[in-house]
Design a protein around this motif. Structure first.
Motif, PDB file in Angstrom:
ATOM      1  N   MET A   1       1.391  -1.010  -0.108  1.00  0.00           N
ATOM      2  CA  MET A   1       0.150   0.256  -0.263  1.00  0.00           C
ATOM      3  C   MET A   1       0.779   1.502  -0.029  1.00  0.00           C
ATOM      4  O   MET A   1       2.092   1.448   0.166  1.00  0.00           O
ATOM      5  N   SER A   2       0.744   2.670  -0.719  1.00  0.00           N
ATOM      6  CA  SER A   2       0.730   3.634  -0.342  1.00  0.00           C
ATOM      7  C   SER A   2       1.250   4.714   0.291  1.00  0.00           C
ATOM      8  O   SER A   2       0.573   4.599   1.023  1.00  0.00           O
ATOM      9  N   VAL A   3       2.681   4.703   1.277  1.00  0.00           N
ATOM     10  CA  VAL A   3       2.529   5.273   2.394  1.00  0.00           C
ATOM     11  C   VAL A   3       2.473   7.093   2.233  1.00  0.00           C
ATOM     12  O   VAL A   3       2.386   7.658   3.183  1.00  0.00           O
ATOM     13  N   ASP A   4       2.398   7.401   0.832  1.00  0.00           N
ATOM     14  CA  ASP A   4       1.891   8.926   0.717  1.00  0.00           C
ATOM     15  C   ASP A   4       0.861   9.163   1.476  1.00  0.00           C
ATOM     16  O   ASP A   4       0.245   8.608   1.183  1.00  0.00           O
ATOM     17  N   PRO A   5       0.354   9.842   2.618  1.00  0.00           N
ATOM     18  CA  PRO A   5      -0.713  10.824   3.584  1.00  0.00           C
ATOM     19  C   PRO A   5      -1.405  10.965   2.776  1.00  0.00           C
ATOM     20  O   PRO A   5      -2.726  11.089   3.019  1.00  0.00           O
ATOM     21  N   MET A   6      -1.535  11.925   1.614  1.00  0.00           N
ATOM     22  CA  MET A   6      -2.614  12.187   0.494  1.00  0.00           C
ATOM     23  C   MET A   6      -3.570  13.184   0.927  1.00  0.00           C
ATOM     24  O   MET A   6      -4.610  12.956   0.987  1.00  0.00           O
ATOM     25  N   ALA A   7      -2.908  14.549   2.035  1.00  0.00           N
ATOM     26  CA  ALA A   7      -3.872  14.623   2.802  1.00  0.00           C
ATOM     27  C   ALA A   7      -4.714  15.579   1.717  1.00  0.00           C
ATOM     28  O   ALA A   7      -5.950  15.776   2.338  1.00  0.00           O
ATOM     29  N   TYR A   8      -4.745  15.852   0.393  1.00  0.00           N
ATOM     30  CA  TYR A   8      -5.347  17.232  -0.301  1.00  0.00           C
ATOM     31  C   TYR A   8      -6.725  16.131  -0.856  1.00  0.00           C
ATOM     32  O   TYR A   8      -7.511  16.444  -0.447  1.00  0.00           O
ATOM     33  N   GLU A   9      -5.724  14.846  -0.807  1.00  0.00           N
ATOM     34  CA  GLU A   9      -7.084  13.655  -1.202  1.00  0.00           C
ATOM     35  C   GLU A   9      -7.711  13.817  -0.582  1.00  0.00           C
ATOM     36  O   GLU A   9      -9.101  13.815  -1.282  1.00  0.00           O
ATOM     37  N   THR A  10      -7.964  13.474   0.590  1.00  0.00           N
ATOM     38  CA  THR A  10      -8.256  13.317   1.266  1.00  0.00           C
ATOM     39  C   THR A  10      -9.519  14.642   2.176  1.00  0.00           C
ATOM     40  O   THR A  10     -11.174  14.399   1.746  1.00  0.00           O
ATOM     41  N   GLN A  11      -9.228  15.429   1.824  1.00  0.00           N
ATOM     42  CA  GLN A  11     -10.578  16.416   2.695  1.00  0.00           C
ATOM     43  C   GLN A  11     -10.937  16.692   0.866  1.00  0.00           C
ATOM     44  O   GLN A  11     -11.926  17.292   1.189  1.00  0.00           O
ATOM     45  N   PHE A  12     -10.723  16.722  -0.304  1.00  0.00           N
ATOM     46  CA  PHE A  12     -11.548  16.515  -1.339  1.00  0.00           C
ATOM     47  C   PHE A  12     -12.606  15.650  -1.001  1.00  0.00           C
ATOM     48  O   PHE A  12     -14.225  15.687  -1.435  1.00  0.00           O
ATOM     49  N   SER A  80      -1.159  -4.631  -7.156  1.00  0.00           N
ATOM     50  CA  SER A  80      -0.328  -3.994  -6.713  1.00  0.00           C
ATOM     51  C   SER A  80      -0.488  -2.835  -8.233  1.00  0.00           C
ATOM     52  O   SER A  80      -0.551  -1.450  -7.822  1.00  0.00           O
ATOM     53  N   THR A  81      -0.809  -3.311  -9.623  1.00  0.00           N
ATOM     54  CA  THR A  81      -0.722  -2.505 -10.408  1.00  0.00           C
ATOM     55  C   THR A  81      -1.482  -1.903 -10.438  1.00  0.00           C
ATOM     56  O   THR A  81      -1.498  -0.432 -10.779  1.00  0.00           O
ATOM     57  N   MET A  82      -2.800  -2.214 -10.000  1.00  0.00           N
ATOM     58  CA  MET A  82      -3.985  -1.417  -9.741  1.00  0.00           C
ATOM     59  C   MET A  82      -3.809  -0.304  -8.586  1.00  0.00           C
ATOM     60  O   MET A  82      -4.566   1.026  -9.489  1.00  0.00           O
ATOM     61  N   GLU A  83      -3.637  -0.774  -7.680  1.00  0.00           N
ATOM     62  CA  GLU A  83      -3.522   0.420  -6.475  1.00  0.00           C
ATOM     63  C   GLU A  83      -2.710   1.483  -6.800  1.00  0.00           C
ATOM     64  O   GLU A  83      -2.907   2.587  -7.043  1.00  0.00           O
ATOM     65  N   GLU A  84      -1.505   1.802  -8.064  1.00  0.00           N
ATOM     66  CA  GLU A  84      -0.530   2.372  -8.061  1.00  0.00           C
ATOM     67  C   GLU A  84      -1.055   2.769  -9.303  1.00  0.00           C
ATOM     68  O   GLU A  84      -1.401   3.923  -9.443  1.00  0.00           O
ATOM     69  N   ILE A  85      -1.777   2.226 -10.566  1.00  0.00           N
ATOM     70  CA  ILE A  85      -2.750   3.597 -11.646  1.00  0.00           C
ATOM     71  C   ILE A  85      -3.727   3.525 -10.888  1.00  0.00           C
ATOM     72  O   ILE A  85      -4.430   5.068 -11.262  1.00  0.00           O
ATOM     73  N   LEU A  86      -4.638   3.905 -10.448  1.00  0.00           N
ATOM     74  CA  LEU A  86      -5.423   4.339  -8.920  1.00  0.00           C
ATOM     75  C   LEU A  86      -5.422   5.565  -8.460  1.00  0.00           C
ATOM     76  O   LEU A  86      -5.987   6.949  -8.257  1.00  0.00           O
ATOM     77  N   LEU A  87      -4.228   4.919  -7.113  1.00  0.00           N
ATOM     78  CA  LEU A  87      -4.128   6.318  -7.239  1.00  0.00           C
ATOM     79  C   LEU A  87      -2.480   7.911  -7.701  1.00  0.00           C
ATOM     80  O   LEU A  87      -3.375   8.755  -6.959  1.00  0.00           O
ATOM     81  N   GLN A  88      -2.786   7.362  -8.330  1.00  0.00           N
ATOM     82  CA  GLN A  88      -2.144   8.073  -9.140  1.00  0.00           C
ATOM     83  C   GLN A  88      -2.658   9.037 -10.304  1.00  0.00           C
ATOM     84  O   GLN A  88      -3.029   9.747 -10.754  1.00  0.00           O
ATOM     85  N   LEU A  89      -3.939   8.581 -11.309  1.00  0.00           N
ATOM     86  CA  LEU A  89      -4.675   8.580 -11.934  1.00  0.00           C
ATOM     87  C   LEU A  89      -6.011   9.638 -11.632  1.00  0.00           C
ATOM     88  O   LEU A  89      -7.114  10.485 -12.212  1.00  0.00           O
ATOM     89  N   VAL A  90      -6.555   8.041 -10.862  1.00  0.00           N
ATOM     90  CA  VAL A  90      -8.202   8.725 -10.336  1.00  0.00           C
ATOM     91  C   VAL A  90      -8.067   9.697  -9.001  1.00  0.00           C
ATOM     92  O   VAL A  90      -9.100  10.310  -8.624  1.00  0.00           O
ATOM     93  N   LEU A  91      -7.529   8.999  -7.479  1.00  0.00           N
ATOM     94  CA  LEU A  91      -7.612   9.228  -6.976  1.00  0.00           C
ATOM     95  C   LEU A  91      -6.971  10.148  -6.245  1.00  0.00           C
ATOM     96  O   LEU A  91      -6.783  10.355  -5.125  1.00  0.00           O
ATOM     97  N   ASN A  92      -6.079  10.747  -7.385  1.00  0.00           N
ATOM     98  CA  ASN A  92      -4.512  12.160  -6.986  1.00  0.00           C
ATOM     99  C   ASN A  92      -5.901  13.441  -7.656  1.00  0.00           C
ATOM    100  O   ASN A  92      -5.619  13.279  -9.058  1.00  0.00           O
TER     101      ASN A  92
END
Length: 210
Positions: A1-12, A80-92
């Motif tokens: 799983m990603s360790v980036d907190p992605m605080a801005y995405e969480t706010q949105f 793992s590949t699907m997570e990377e794509i979703l976190l970078q393109l869809v949920l980012n």
């Protein structure tokens, strides 16, 4: 799983993207386990209908677990590949994109000192507002008290008007003059009563001495 907190995405989104992916992972994993149990049950049922079959349920379970482990390893790689794509393109949210509530900060930037000054001014305005509310409540209470006093005065005036009408009906003349005369008479009676009480006390003292 990603360790980036992605605080801005969480706010949105209102939730962390990692939590979303974890729930998707658990959902797929649970579905995989349930599917394998169904497959195992079908295999046991089919083998039970074959005469002279020497394959035991424990052997079926070992094969099922081995196949499940194989599927899980491949599923983890795929996820793992699907997570990377979703976190970078869809949920980012890209770095150059601002949320609507943050666009005001870009239009009207301010320093920490300016923010503190605004906070102090806001606190002063709140104190003034509370003081005005308290003053308004005090004035309202005083107004209510004045209304009560006014009502009592109106009752007294009505009483005087009634007495004046009674005096006129009995030929007593002007009520104000009669009231003044009555006040003087009352004062004289009080003086006489006081004199009588003093003489009565002196007589009692004399009787005690005798």
């Amino acid at each position: 799983m990603s360790v980036d907190p992605m605080a801005y995405e969480t706010q949105f989104f209102g939730f962390t993207p990692q939590t979303c992916m974890l729930r998707v992972y658990i959902a797929f994993q649970d579905y995989l386990f349930e599917t394998m149990l169904v497959v195992e049950g079908v295999m046991l049922k089919k083998l039970g209908g074959i005469p002279g079959c020497k394959i035991s349920p424990s052997q079926i379970r070992k094969c099922t677990e081995k196949f499940l482990l194989f599927l899980k390893e491949h599923f983890d790689k795929l996820f793992s590949t699907m997570e990377e794509i979703l976190l970078q393109l869809v949920l980012n949210i890209p770095k150059n994109v601002l949320l609507p509530e943050d666009r005001v900060k870009e239009q009207y930037p301010y320093s920490q000192e300016e923010f503190q000054a605004l906070q102090d001014e806001l606190q002063q305005l709140q104190q003034q507002c509370r003081a005005e509310v308290a003053m308004e409540q005090a004035l309202q209470a005083e107004l209510e008290e004045q209304n009560v006093v006014k009502a009592e005065l109106e009752k007294i005036l009505q009483c005087f008007d009634g007495l004046e009408n009674i005096c006129r009906e009995h030929g007593a003349g002007n009520f104000k003059e009669s009231f003044a005369l009555l006040t003087q008479s009352s004062k004289k009676l009080q003086d006489v009563l006081k004199d009588v009480e003093e003489k009565s006390k002196k007589m009692e003292q004399y009787d005690q001495l005798m």
